[in-house]
Design a protein around this motif. Structure first.
Motif, mmCIF file in Angstrom:
data_model
loop_
_atom_site.group_PDB
_atom_site.id
_atom_site.type_symbol
_atom_site.label_atom_id
_atom_site.label_comp_id
_atom_site.label_asym_id
_atom_site.label_seq_id
_atom_site.Cartn_x
_atom_site.Cartn_y
_atom_site.Cartn_z
ATOM 1 N N HIS A 39 0.845 -1.189 0.000
ATOM 2 C CA HIS A 39 0.000 0.000 0.000
ATOM 3 C C HIS A 39 0.882 1.242 0.000
ATOM 4 N N PRO A 40 0.681 2.157 -0.965
ATOM 5 C CA PRO A 40 1.467 3.398 -0.981
ATOM 6 C C PRO A 40 0.896 4.401 0.015
ATOM 7 N N GLN A 41 1.692 5.378 0.384
ATOM 8 C CA GLN A 41 1.181 6.415 1.276
ATOM 9 C C GLN A 41 0.096 7.206 0.554
ATOM 10 N N GLY A 42 -0.997 7.450 1.255
ATOM 11 C CA GLY A 42 -2.093 8.204 0.658
ATOM 12 C C GLY A 42 -3.408 7.844 1.311
ATOM 13 N N GLY A 43 -4.409 8.691 1.128
ATOM 14 C CA GLY A 43 -5.714 8.440 1.704
ATOM 15 C C GLY A 43 -5.709 8.470 3.218
ATOM 16 N N GLY A 44 -4.769 9.216 3.801
ATOM 17 C CA GLY A 44 -4.683 9.307 5.245
ATOM 18 C C GLY A 44 -3.937 8.165 5.894
ATOM 19 N N GLN A 45 -3.345 7.271 5.087
ATOM 20 C CA GLN A 45 -2.650 6.097 5.619
ATOM 21 C C GLN A 45 -1.190 6.098 5.181
ATOM 22 N N GLN A 46 -0.295 5.703 6.096
ATOM 23 C CA GLN A 46 1.117 5.591 5.766
ATOM 24 C C GLN A 46 1.374 4.378 4.868
ATOM 25 N N ALA A 47 2.539 4.372 4.231
ATOM 26 C CA ALA A 47 2.883 3.308 3.299
ATOM 27 C C ALA A 47 3.348 2.046 4.015
ATOM 28 N N ASP A 48 3.146 0.924 3.344
ATOM 29 C CA ASP A 48 3.757 -0.333 3.768
ATOM 30 C C ASP A 48 5.263 -0.270 3.552
ATOM 31 N N THR A 49 5.983 -1.106 4.290
ATOM 32 C CA THR A 49 7.385 -1.371 4.012
ATOM 33 C C THR A 49 7.554 -2.883 3.922
ATOM 34 N N GLY A 50 8.755 -3.325 3.583
ATOM 35 C CA GLY A 50 9.003 -4.758 3.429
ATOM 36 C C GLY A 50 10.234 -4.974 2.585
ATOM 37 N N ALA A 51 10.149 -5.887 1.602
ATOM 38 C CA ALA A 51 11.315 -6.188 0.769
ATOM 39 C C ALA A 51 10.885 -6.692 -0.601
ATOM 40 N N LEU A 52 11.743 -6.449 -1.569
ATOM 41 C CA LEU A 52 11.651 -7.059 -2.900
ATOM 42 C C LEU A 52 12.845 -7.992 -3.006
ATOM 43 N N GLY A 53 12.584 -9.316 -2.931
ATOM 44 C CA GLY A 53 13.689 -10.248 -2.810
ATOM 45 C C GLY A 53 14.397 -9.988 -1.491
ATOM 46 N N ALA A 54 15.696 -9.716 -1.552
ATOM 47 C CA ALA A 54 16.466 -9.431 -0.341
ATOM 48 C C ALA A 54 16.673 -7.937 -0.133
ATOM 49 N N ILE A 55 16.057 -7.101 -0.973
ATOM 50 C CA ILE A 55 16.301 -5.656 -0.928
ATOM 51 C C ILE A 55 15.160 -4.946 -0.210
ATOM 52 N N PRO A 56 15.445 -4.232 0.878
ATOM 53 C CA PRO A 56 14.389 -3.569 1.647
ATOM 54 C C PRO A 56 13.668 -2.492 0.826
#
Length: 209
Positions: A39-56
C-alpha cells in the motif's frame, strides 16, 4: 499501470514482474512492478514497508496510475518476490478501520466526514456539519464504537463503477484505497481522546490500544 493486489487480497507475499528500476535524484531507486501487495502512502494512511527479494523497500508512493517502491539498491528486471511487513500492515489497517467507524458514527449524527488522518499516534477525523447536525458527546461516541467492535462485523468490499468500496457488516460503504481489518474484533481497544469544534468543523481524535 500497476495492478493493486492489496485492494482485494490480504496476502503479504507474492510474485510480480519488475518493469522498471530507475535511479532517483536524491539517491536510491524507484521500482515499478506489474502488480503490488504494497500500500502506498495516501488516503490518510502511511505506506507499507518490506522487501523485494532481499532488498528492503523503504517507502512506497503513487505516481499517476503507477505505484513506485523506493529502495537503496537496484532491483533486477524480471520476476521478484515481494514481502510486506505484516506487523506494520496490521497496525495501519487497525488505525484506518477505526477511522472508518468514527466516520460512520459521525455521519449517523448529521456530520459529514471531510478529512481523515489515520497515522499511528495522530488519528483524527474532521467533519463538516450536514443538514441536521446533532451534538456528539465524547462518551456517547466511545460507547457506540465499543458496541460496533463487540458486534465483530465482517469487512465487505464492493466494486462500484470501477471504484473500490469498503464497509463493515450492514454499515454503509465508503470509497477507499486503504487497507482494513477482516473483522472489527481485530481493532482491539479504540479510545476517543478528544471531540472539539474548530472553525465550524467537528474534529474527533482517537488512539488505538
Amino acid at each position: 499501470m500497476t495492478e493493486r493486489l492489496y485492494y482485494y487480497s490480504d496476502e503479504l507475499q507474492g510474485e510480480a514482474q519488475v518493469l522498471a528500476c530507475t535511479p532517483v535524484e536524491d539517491g536510491g531507486y524507484a521500482v515499478e512492478l506489474s502488480a503490488t501487495l504494497f500500500h502506498p502512502q495516501g488516503g490518510g494512511q502511511q505506506a507499507d514497508t518490506g522487501a523485494l527479494g532481499a532488498i528492503p523497500v523503504l517507502r512506497v508512493a503513487q505516481q499517476g496510475d503507477k505505484v513506485l517502491h523506493f529502495t537503496a539498491e537496484p532491483v533486477s528486471a524480471g520476476p521478484v518476490n515481494q514481502q510486506v511487513d505484516g506487523e506494520r500492515r496490521r497496525l495501519h489497517a487497525r488505525w484506518h478501520s477505526a477511522g472508518h467507524l468514527i466516520g460512520w458514527v459521525g455521519e449517523n449524527h448529521g456530520w459529514q466526514p471531510v478529512k481523515a488522518h489515520h497515522w499511528p499516534g495522530e488519528g483524527r477525523i474532521t467533519f463538516a456539519p450536514g443538514a441536521d447536525p446533532q451534538t456528539l458527546e465524547q462518551g456517547a461516541l466511545q460507547a457506540e464504537l465499543q458496541r460496533l467492535i463487540a458486534a465483530n462485523l465482517p469487512r465487505r468490499q464492493l466494486d462500484v463503477d470501477g471504484v473500490r468500496q469498503v464497509g463493515f457488516g450492514d454499515l454503509p460503504v465508503y470509497g477507499c484505497g486503504g487497507t482494513h481489518v477482516a473483522s472489527l474484533s481485530e481493532l482491539g481497544a479504540v479510545t476517543i481522546t478528544a471531540v472539539k469544534m474548530k472553525k465550524g468543523q467537528l474534529i474527533v481524535q482517537y488512539e488505538m490500544g
